[in-house]
Design a protein around this motif. Structure first.
Motif, short mmCIF file in Angstrom:
data_model
loop_
_atom_site.label_atom_id
_atom_site.label_comp_id
_atom_site.label_asym_id
_atom_site.label_seq_id
_atom_site.Cartn_x
_atom_site.Cartn_y
_atom_site.Cartn_z
N ILE A 73 18.16 1.73 6.58
CA ILE A 73 17.56 2.81 7.36
C ILE A 73 17.91 4.16 6.74
O ILE A 73 17.08 5.07 6.70
CB ILE A 73 17.96 2.75 8.85
N VAL A 74 19.12 4.32 6.22
CA VAL A 74 19.52 5.59 5.61
C VAL A 74 18.72 5.81 4.33
O VAL A 74 18.28 6.92 4.05
CB VAL A 74 21.04 5.63 5.34
N ARG A 75 18.49 4.75 3.59
CA ARG A 75 17.65 4.86 2.39
C ARG A 75 16.25 5.35 2.80
O ARG A 75 15.65 6.18 2.12
CB ARG A 75 17.58 3.50 1.70
N GLY A 76 15.76 4.86 3.92
CA GLY A 76 14.47 5.32 4.43
C GLY A 76 14.51 6.78 4.85
O GLY A 76 13.56 7.53 4.61
N LEU A 77 15.62 7.21 5.45
CA LEU A 77 15.76 8.62 5.82
C LEU A 77 15.78 9.51 4.58
O LEU A 77 15.23 10.61 4.59
CB LEU A 77 17.02 8.83 6.66
N ILE A 78 16.39 9.01 3.51
CA ILE A 78 16.37 9.75 2.24
C ILE A 78 14.92 9.90 1.76
O ILE A 78 14.52 10.96 1.29
CB ILE A 78 17.24 9.06 1.18
N ALA A 79 14.14 8.85 1.91
CA ALA A 79 12.73 8.91 1.51
C ALA A 79 11.97 9.95 2.34
O ALA A 79 11.13 10.69 1.81
CB ALA A 79 12.08 7.54 1.64
N VAL A 80 12.28 10.03 3.63
CA VAL A 80 11.64 11.04 4.48
C VAL A 80 12.07 12.44 4.05
O VAL A 80 11.25 13.36 3.96
CB VAL A 80 11.95 10.78 5.97
N LEU A 81 13.36 12.62 3.77
CA LEU A 81 13.84 13.91 3.27
C LEU A 81 13.18 14.27 1.94
O LEU A 81 12.85 15.43 1.70
CB LEU A 81 15.36 13.89 3.12
N HIS A 82 12.99 13.26 1.10
CA HIS A 82 12.31 13.49 -0.18
C HIS A 82 10.90 14.01 0.06
O HIS A 82 10.46 14.97 -0.58
CB HIS A 82 12.30 12.19 -0.98
N ALA A 83 10.21 13.41 1.00
CA ALA A 83 8.85 13.85 1.33
C ALA A 83 8.86 15.28 1.88
O ALA A 83 7.92 16.04 1.67
CB ALA A 83 8.22 12.89 2.34
N LEU A 84 9.92 15.64 2.56
CA LEU A 84 10.02 16.96 3.19
C LEU A 84 10.36 18.06 2.18
O LEU A 84 9.82 19.16 2.25
CB LEU A 84 11.09 16.91 4.29
N TYR A 85 11.24 17.76 1.23
CA TYR A 85 11.78 18.80 0.35
C TYR A 85 11.31 18.76 -1.10
O TYR A 85 11.27 19.80 -1.76
CB TYR A 85 13.31 18.71 0.32
N ASP A 86 11.04 17.60 -1.63
CA ASP A 86 10.79 17.48 -3.07
C ASP A 86 9.56 18.29 -3.48
O ASP A 86 8.50 18.16 -2.88
CB ASP A 86 10.62 16.02 -3.48
N GLY A 87 9.71 19.12 -4.49
CA GLY A 87 8.61 19.91 -5.02
C GLY A 87 8.55 21.32 -4.48
O GLY A 87 7.75 22.13 -4.95
N LEU A 88 9.40 21.65 -3.50
CA LEU A 88 9.47 23.02 -3.00
C LEU A 88 10.25 23.88 -3.99
O LEU A 88 11.03 23.37 -4.80
CB LEU A 88 10.19 23.07 -1.65
N SER A 89 10.08 25.18 -3.91
CA SER A 89 10.95 26.06 -4.69
C SER A 89 12.32 26.03 -4.02
O SER A 89 12.44 25.71 -2.82
CB SER A 89 10.41 27.49 -4.73
N VAL A 90 13.35 26.38 -4.78
CA VAL A 90 14.69 26.37 -4.19
C VAL A 90 14.78 27.39 -3.06
O VAL A 90 15.57 27.21 -2.13
CB VAL A 90 15.80 26.58 -5.25
N SER A 91 13.97 28.44 -3.10
CA SER A 91 13.93 29.41 -1.99
C SER A 91 13.31 28.80 -0.75
O SER A 91 13.77 29.02 0.37
CB SER A 91 13.13 30.65 -2.39
N GLU A 92 12.25 28.03 -0.92
CA GLU A 92 11.56 27.42 0.22
C GLU A 92 12.41 26.36 0.91
O GLU A 92 12.28 26.16 2.12
CB GLU A 92 10.24 26.79 -0.24
N VAL A 93 13.27 25.69 0.16
CA VAL A 93 14.12 24.65 0.75
C VAL A 93 14.90 25.21 1.93
O VAL A 93 14.98 24.59 2.99
CB VAL A 93 15.07 24.04 -0.30
N GLY A 94 15.43 26.41 1.78
CA GLY A 94 16.20 27.03 2.84
C GLY A 94 15.38 27.42 4.05
O GLY A 94 15.94 27.67 5.12
N GLU A 95 14.07 27.49 3.91
CA GLU A 95 13.20 27.88 5.02
C GLU A 95 12.74 26.69 5.86
O GLU A 95 12.15 26.88 6.92
CB GLU A 95 11.97 28.61 4.47
N VAL A 96 12.99 25.49 5.39
CA VAL A 96 12.55 24.29 6.12
C VAL A 96 13.45 24.07 7.33
O VAL A 96 14.68 24.07 7.22
CB VAL A 96 12.60 23.05 5.20
#
Length: 143
Positions: free
Chosen positions: A79-102
């Motif tokens: 389940i934690v591996r799945g949560l990592i996948a959800v976090l990946h979908a949420l953050y991956d590809g954003l600018s490092v500035s945008e990450v802090g805005e999520v």
């Protein structure tokens, strides 16, 4: 501000009738991720505050606030591996500035995950979100 990949997960969750189906979907997302090489599973990449073993490895493209944030991760718990996948979908590809805005908490509330994770899993999720924020902040400051 969610990424398209995260929106796809949110849309899928809308069609799944109960939490068990959503839980299975999260686990499947985790199974689809490539595993980390053992050489990357070191203390520097380990996330403290998680009951299970969790590693997050940043991969930053560029420098400064416009650098693109990517990461890989893995856990010994499905389940934690799945949560990592959800976090990946949420953050991956954003600018490092945008990450802090999520607002990860709000995005996870949209999925209903906050209501269905144990306190221990919620603490682990919070620790992963904090680590992602720190990694992005360090990359932003490094430029």
């Amino acid at each position: 501000m969610a990424q398209a990949a995260f929106e796809e997960i949110a849309e899928t969750f809308e069609f799944l009738d109960d939490w068990e189906e959503r839980y299975r979907h999260v686990i499947e997302l985790g199974k689809d991720m490539d595993p980390l090489e053992d050489a990357l599973k070191v203390p520097a990449t380990k996330v403290e505050g998680c009951a299970s073993q969790v590693w997050l490895v940043p991969m930053i493209d560029g420098t400064g606030p416009d650098a693109t944030f990517h990461f890989r991760g893995e856990s010994d718990a499905m389940i934690v591996r799945g949560l990592i996948a959800v976090l990946h979908a949420l953050y991956d590809g954003l600018s490092v500035s945008e990450v802090g805005e999520v607002d990860a908490r709000a995005e996870f509330e949209r999925l209903g995950l906050n209501d269905h994770l144990s306190a221990q899993r919620s603490n682990g999720l919070r620790a992963m979100v904090e680590r992602i924020g720190k990694l992005a902040h360090a990359a932003k400051s490094a430029g």
